[in-house]
Design a protein around this motif. Structure first.
Motif, short mmCIF file in Angstrom:
data_model
loop_
_atom_site.label_atom_id
_atom_site.label_comp_id
_atom_site.label_asym_id
_atom_site.label_seq_id
_atom_site.Cartn_x
_atom_site.Cartn_y
_atom_site.Cartn_z
N LEU A 181 0.84 -1.20 0.00
CA LEU A 181 0.00 0.00 0.00
C LEU A 181 0.87 1.26 0.00
CD1 LEU A 181 -2.79 -1.07 2.53
CD2 LEU A 181 -3.11 -0.60 0.09
N SER A 182 1.97 1.22 0.74
CA SER A 182 2.90 2.35 0.74
C SER A 182 3.46 2.59 -0.66
CB SER A 182 4.05 2.09 1.72
OG SER A 182 3.59 2.01 3.05
N GLU A 183 3.70 1.51 -1.39
CA GLU A 183 4.22 1.65 -2.76
C GLU A 183 3.20 2.30 -3.69
OE1 GLU A 183 6.76 1.93 -5.58
OE2 GLU A 183 7.37 1.00 -3.69
N THR A 184 1.92 1.95 -3.53
CA THR A 184 0.90 2.61 -4.36
C THR A 184 0.83 4.10 -4.05
OG1 THR A 184 -0.95 2.21 -2.80
CG2 THR A 184 -0.47 0.48 -4.42
N LEU A 185 1.02 4.45 -2.79
CA LEU A 185 1.01 5.87 -2.41
C LEU A 185 2.20 6.61 -3.02
CD1 LEU A 185 -0.23 8.19 -0.90
CD2 LEU A 185 0.75 7.29 1.23
N SER A 186 3.33 5.94 -3.13
CA SER A 186 4.50 6.56 -3.77
C SER A 186 4.24 6.82 -5.25
CB SER A 186 5.72 5.66 -3.61
OG SER A 186 6.14 5.61 -2.27
N THR A 187 3.60 5.87 -5.92
CA THR A 187 3.29 6.05 -7.35
C THR A 187 2.30 7.20 -7.53
OG1 THR A 187 3.59 3.67 -7.66
CG2 THR A 187 2.53 4.87 -9.44
N PHE A 188 1.31 7.27 -6.67
CA PHE A 188 0.36 8.39 -6.69
C PHE A 188 1.10 9.71 -6.49
CE2 PHE A 188 -2.86 10.81 -3.97
CZ PHE A 188 -3.54 11.32 -5.06
N SER A 189 2.04 9.75 -5.57
CA SER A 189 2.81 10.97 -5.30
C SER A 189 3.58 11.41 -6.54
CB SER A 189 3.77 10.74 -4.13
OG SER A 189 3.09 10.31 -2.98
N ARG A 190 4.14 10.45 -7.25
CA ARG A 190 4.89 10.79 -8.48
C ARG A 190 3.97 11.42 -9.52
NH1 ARG A 190 7.05 5.44 -7.44
NH2 ARG A 190 9.23 5.55 -6.73
N ASP A 191 2.75 10.90 -9.65
CA ASP A 191 1.80 11.46 -10.61
C ASP A 191 1.41 12.89 -10.24
OD1 ASP A 191 1.83 9.21 -12.15
OD2 ASP A 191 -0.14 8.46 -11.51
N ILE A 192 1.20 13.14 -8.96
CA ILE A 192 0.87 14.50 -8.52
C ILE A 192 2.04 15.43 -8.83
CG2 ILE A 192 0.39 15.98 -6.53
CD1 ILE A 192 -1.00 13.60 -5.22
N ALA A 193 3.25 15.02 -8.46
CA ALA A 193 4.42 15.86 -8.68
C ALA A 193 4.61 16.17 -10.16
CB ALA A 193 5.66 15.17 -8.11
N GLU A 194 4.39 15.19 -11.01
CA GLU A 194 4.53 15.41 -12.46
C GLU A 194 3.53 16.47 -12.94
OE1 GLU A 194 4.35 12.86 -16.66
OE2 GLU A 194 3.92 11.88 -14.75
N GLN A 195 2.30 16.41 -12.46
CA GLN A 195 1.30 17.40 -12.85
C GLN A 195 1.68 18.79 -12.33
OE1 GLN A 195 -1.45 17.08 -14.81
NE2 GLN A 195 -0.90 14.95 -15.21
N LEU A 196 2.13 18.88 -11.09
CA LEU A 196 2.45 20.18 -10.51
C LEU A 196 3.62 20.85 -11.22
CD1 LEU A 196 2.06 19.43 -6.68
CD2 LEU A 196 0.46 20.63 -8.18
N ARG A 197 4.60 20.07 -11.64
CA ARG A 197 5.76 20.66 -12.32
C ARG A 197 5.36 21.33 -13.64
NH1 ARG A 197 8.20 15.44 -11.67
NH2 ARG A 197 9.31 15.27 -9.69
N GLY A 198 4.29 20.86 -14.26
CA GLY A 198 3.90 21.40 -15.56
C GLY A 198 2.89 22.54 -15.51
N LEU A 199 2.50 22.96 -14.30
CA LEU A 199 1.48 24.01 -14.18
C LEU A 199 2.11 25.36 -13.84
CD1 LEU A 199 -1.21 22.08 -12.09
CD2 LEU A 199 -1.35 22.69 -14.52
N PRO A 200 1.55 26.46 -14.38
CA PRO A 200 2.03 27.79 -13.98
C PRO A 200 1.57 28.10 -12.57
CG PRO A 200 0.14 27.98 -15.44
CD PRO A 200 0.49 26.53 -15.40
N LYS A 201 2.39 28.85 -11.85
CA LYS A 201 2.04 29.18 -10.46
C LYS A 201 0.77 30.01 -10.39
CE LYS A 201 6.48 29.13 -8.04
NZ LYS A 201 7.40 29.94 -7.20
N THR A 202 0.01 29.80 -9.31
CA THR A 202 -1.19 30.61 -9.07
C THR A 202 -1.16 31.16 -7.66
OG1 THR A 202 -2.48 28.73 -8.23
CG2 THR A 202 -2.51 29.10 -10.61
N ARG A 203 0.02 31.46 -7.14
CA ARG A 203 0.18 31.77 -5.72
C ARG A 203 -0.71 32.91 -5.25
NH1 ARG A 203 5.95 31.77 -2.86
NH2 ARG A 203 5.64 29.60 -3.51
#
Length: 223
Positions: A181-203
């Motif tokens: 289950l921890s491994e699935t959470l790591s894969t999910f984290s990678r997908d989130i990080a990949e999406q965030l890197r490609g978005l312009p900031k909205t701070r």
């Protein structure tokens, strides 16, 4: 004679109950953990990026909101293990590991898990509905989630996805399933990080719960 027999029977019964209490199986407690390699840092470490990310709300189904570890034995049947339990709240543990993973993947310490007393301007907020986070009869850990990335003011959805992650447990032991289950959470984290890197900031200029323009507009309407 009858009185003596009754007293002796009672003593035997009490001894049996006491003996039964002594052989109660002790519970074992588990936590999720980050399974990311120590060397797996931000793939694009841009200094000015330094993203600030809020996590939450993250919702879990009621059948997982319990101290016992839950596994699915059939489509409509669950096994709640009384002797194998989470060391704390599953939701808190999930958020702790997710924040640790994102901090490592994005190369930032500016990760805010809601609700939190500390406030700072955010670039994005990650929200999720966990649909499954459980073991299966065939030895897989399954994590199904609907999730999204919102802007800092939570007024616009920038990413909306539904994903299912699977990881094979090394064996049938509960600790192996927790590791999977921890491994699935790591894969999910990678997908989130990949999406965030490609978005312009909205701070946001202030805390995300109080966007200044919206607040000023409301005050003007009242006048």
């Amino acid at each position: 004679m009858k009185t003596r027999f009754a007293a002796g029977s009672a003593a035997v019964l009490l001894a049996g109950l006491a003996l039964g209490g002594c052989v109660t199986e002790p519970s074992t407690f588990y936590t999720l953990s980050s399974t990311l390699p120590a060397a797996e840092k931000s793939a694009a470490p841009i200094p000015e990026q330094n993203l600030a990310v809020g996590i939450g709300p993250v919702r879990f189904p009621a059948f997982l909101d319990r101290p016992q570890i839950v596994a699915r034995t059939a489509d409509n049947q669950l096994r709640v293990d009384e002797f194998h339990r989470w060391g704390g709240s599953l939701e808190d543990d999930f958020l702790r590991v997710l924040s640790e993973n994102l901090g490592q993947l994005l190369g930032t310490s500016r990760i805010l898990v809601e609700p939190a007393e500390v406030r700072f301007p955010l670039d994005f907020r990650v929200v999720a509905d966990v649909l499954k986070f459980e073991g299966t009869p065939n030895g897989d850990a399954v994590f199904k989630v609907r999730w999204g990335v919102l802007d800092a003011y939570m007024q616009q959805a920038l990413v909306i996805r539904e994903d299912t992650y699977r990881s094979r447990a090394a064996n049938s032991e509960p600790r192996a399933m927790v590791a999977a289950l921890s491994e699935t959470l790591s894969t999910f984290s990678r997908d989130i990080a990949e999406q965030l890197r490609g978005l312009p900031k909205t701070r946001a200029a202030t805390t995300p719960s109080e966007p200044p323009q919206q607040s000023d507009r409301k005050r003007s309407d009242r006048k």
